[in-house]
Design an enzyme around this catalytic site. Structure first.
Site, short mmCIF file in Angstrom:
data_model
loop_
_atom_site.label_atom_id
_atom_site.label_comp_id
_atom_site.label_asym_id
_atom_site.label_seq_id
_atom_site.Cartn_x
_atom_site.Cartn_y
_atom_site.Cartn_z
N CYS A 171 0.82 -1.22 0.00
CA CYS A 171 0.00 0.00 0.00
C CYS A 171 0.85 1.26 0.00
O CYS A 171 0.34 2.36 -0.17
CB CYS A 171 -0.97 0.01 1.18
SG CYS A 171 -0.15 0.10 2.79
N CYS A 224 -2.23 5.63 6.14
CA CYS A 224 -3.66 5.82 6.07
C CYS A 224 -4.20 6.26 7.44
O CYS A 224 -3.47 6.24 8.44
CB CYS A 224 -4.33 4.52 5.65
SG CYS A 224 -4.23 3.27 6.93
N CYS A 248 -2.65 -2.32 8.79
CA CYS A 248 -2.39 -0.94 9.24
C CYS A 248 -1.88 -0.97 10.68
O CYS A 248 -0.94 -0.24 11.03
CB CYS A 248 -3.66 -0.10 9.16
SG CYS A 248 -4.53 -0.21 7.58
#
Ligand code: FES
Length: 160
Positions: A36, A65, A109
């Site tokens: 990502c 993010c 994440c």
């Protein structure tokens, strides 16, 4: 992602904790996710308490993010007062704290934060992480501001 989780992430982002470089850190760890493209750097400073070396403060910077930033914000608060061993024993679910269980697509994440923590606190990683980051900088932004020769960075116009 559920609306509930999105609300909890937004609540954490409304008052992010421990953002930025920690100038007198004892350890620093950096991780990136190739899939990502997110990056996270974590600084940790220790203090002595009752004969133990505990985490006094941890801070972070992220090109990540919202979920990674929210987890980093919560995790840097959570690890205060813990020894390195206690902090390393925390799992992604612990680090995500009040965000609650993350959906499968967002677990990496929290793993980004866990990875940065291990990079900073693992004794072997700590020795290597004290040197400047790849690219010669000490902050994440420095890493991009001083790119390797032959790499051209283009910054987007904020007005657009
Ligand atoms: Fe990759 Fe969150 S989407 S760290």
């Amino acid at each position: 992602m559920t609306d509930d989780l999105q609300d909890r992430i937004q609540a954490a982002l409304a008052h992010p904790q421990n953002l930025g470089e920690l100038a007198d850190a004892d350890a620093v760890g950096t991780v990136g996710n190739a899939e990502c493209g997110e990056m996270l750097r974590l600084w940790v400073r220790f203090r002595d308490q009752d004969g133990k070396r505990v985490i006094d403060r941890a801070t972070f910077q992220s090109f990540g993010c919202e979920t990674a930033i929210a987890v980093a914000s919560l995790a840097t608060e959570l690890i205060r007062g813990k020894t390195a061993e206690e902090a390393l024993a925390l799992k992604t679910g612990d680090l995500a704290g009040e965000l609650g269980p993350l959906p499968p697509m967002k677990i990496h994440c929290a793993q980004l934060v866990e990875g940065a923590l291990h990079s900073a606190l693992d004794p072997e990683a700590e020795k290597t992480q004290k040197s400047p980051a790849p690219g010669g900088g000490s902050t994440l932004l420095d890493s991009f501001a001083k790119p390797k020769p032959g790499v051209k960075l283009t910054f987007l116009d904020e007005e657009k």
